[in-house]
Design a protein around this motif. Structure first.
Motif, PDB file in Angstrom:
ATOM      1  N   ASP A  69       0.828  -1.201   0.000  1.00 11.68           N
ATOM      2  CA  ASP A  69       0.000   0.000   0.000  1.00 11.68           C
ATOM      3  C   ASP A  69       0.867   1.257   0.000  1.00 11.68           C
ATOM      4  O   ASP A  69       0.602   2.223  -0.717  1.00 11.68           O
ATOM      5  CB  ASP A  69      -0.929   0.011   1.224  1.00 11.68           C
ATOM      6  CG  ASP A  69      -1.971  -1.097   1.146  1.00 11.68           C
ATOM      7  OD1 ASP A  69      -2.292  -1.508   0.007  1.00 11.68           O
ATOM      8  OD2 ASP A  69      -2.450  -1.543   2.201  1.00 11.68           O
ATOM      9  N   SER A  70       1.915   1.216   0.818  1.00  8.68           N
ATOM     10  CA  SER A  70       2.829   2.354   0.872  1.00  8.68           C
ATOM     11  C   SER A  70       3.577   2.509  -0.442  1.00  8.68           C
ATOM     12  O   SER A  70       3.789   3.619  -0.933  1.00  8.68           O
ATOM     13  CB  SER A  70       3.822   2.169   2.023  1.00  8.68           C
ATOM     14  OG  SER A  70       4.776   3.203   2.035  1.00  8.68           O
ATOM     15  N   THR A 101       1.452   4.162  -3.053  1.00  3.44           N
ATOM     16  CA  THR A 101       1.410   5.618  -2.859  1.00  3.44           C
ATOM     17  C   THR A 101       2.680   6.257  -3.399  1.00  3.44           C
ATOM     18  O   THR A 101       2.646   7.297  -4.072  1.00  3.44           O
ATOM     19  CB  THR A 101       1.259   5.955  -1.361  1.00  3.44           C
ATOM     20  OG1 THR A 101       0.062   5.351  -0.864  1.00  3.44           O
ATOM     21  CG2 THR A 101       1.194   7.454  -1.157  1.00  3.44           C
TER      22      THR A 101
END
Length: 286
Positions: A160-161, A164
């Protein structure tokens, strides 16, 4: 006897009735200017090649990002495949370092040449930023790949990071690509002017006199008199006149002057060769 000597983007001298010493001086000056022009063109070609190499690097990194952004696909990868990914990342890192060194060498050459403009400086800075961006992305991907081998469960959270980060990097990359395209367009910009002898003199594009050398495009010539065009798409120029001749020293085998319904048309047959000596084209009509 009349001999035409070229001066790229600075001065074109038409010699008539010169003595032997003046002819030798003119030939020497022309040789120096031709050498400078060849160096400038070689530097610009090197910059375009580097642009293409960096774009290839973007595509390679993007492919790896796709693999690492999908946890299930990454888990399914075999040990040999993951080893290959690590080898590929190492190869990209090595290529990025080589591109950084090439860019530094090219920047040094450009700074020493008369062709180093604000646009080229911005292009060099953009390429530096893009290389640094790619190096940071590869470092992140290497860490993610190593973590996947040790602890797959933790990778799900970090993806998820990573997504981003990828979004931010993609936005920066898009901006860098747009700036690189703008710089390439600038390198392919050309200018042409069409006018009678009187009009060209009034615009200070030519300077003539009785028994005096004709000078072309002195320092105070009117830039606004020229039409801006793209070397890649400018193939024909309608002079709207019955008579026309090219004053700038474009290679004769790179264009033809055609007669269409009594009007002279300049047709470029080899754009690269045609603009190899100057980005400026001056056409005199009657």
């Amino acid at each position: 006897m009349k001999k035409i000597l070229s001066i790229a983007a600075a001065a074109l001298m038409v010699l008539s009735g010169c003595n032997g010493d003046k002819l030798k001086q003119a030939e020497s000056l022309n040789g120096e200017l031709n050498d400078s022009l060849h160096v400038a063109l070689a530097n610009q070609d090197s910059l375009l090649v580097l642009l293409n190499d960096i774009t290839d690097g973007m595509n390679q990194i993007k492919d790896m990002e796709k693999i690492l952004s999908n946890t299930s696909d990454l888990n399914a990868e075999s040990a040999s495949r993951k080893a290959q990914l690590r080898n590929d990342m190492s190869a990209i890192q090595k290529a990025l370092q080589e591109r950084r060194e090439r860019l530094a060498q090219l920047e040094e050459k450009l700074k020493k040449s008369q062709s180093y403009s604000g646009t080229l400086q911005r292009t060099v800075e953009n390429l530096k930023a893009e290389i640094a961006n790619q190096e940071a992305t590869i470092s992140t991907l290497r860490n993610d790949l190593a973590a996947a081998k040790i602890q797959v469960a933790d990778l799900t959270t970090r993806v998820d990071s990573l997504n981003t980060t990828v979004a931010a990097v993609t936005e920066e990359r898009t901006l860098a690509q747009e700036q690189a395209i703008a710089a390439e367009n600038e390198l392919n910009t050309c200018f042409y002017a069409i006018g009678t002898k009187k009009e060209l003199k009034e615009a200070k594009i030519i300077e003539t006199g009785f028994l005096r050398k004709t000078k072309l495009m002195q320092a105070d010539f009117q830039q606004s008199y020229f039409t801006t065009a793209d070397k890649r798409t400018l193939t024909t120029i309608n002079t709207h006149a019955k008579k026309a001749k090219v004053l700038t020293n474009m290679p004769q085998d790179s264009y033809v002057i055609e007669d269409v319904d009594g009007i002279k048309i300049i047709r470029v047959t080899n754009a690269r060769e045609f603009w190899s000596r100057s980005n400026y084209l001056v056409i005199q009509v009657d």
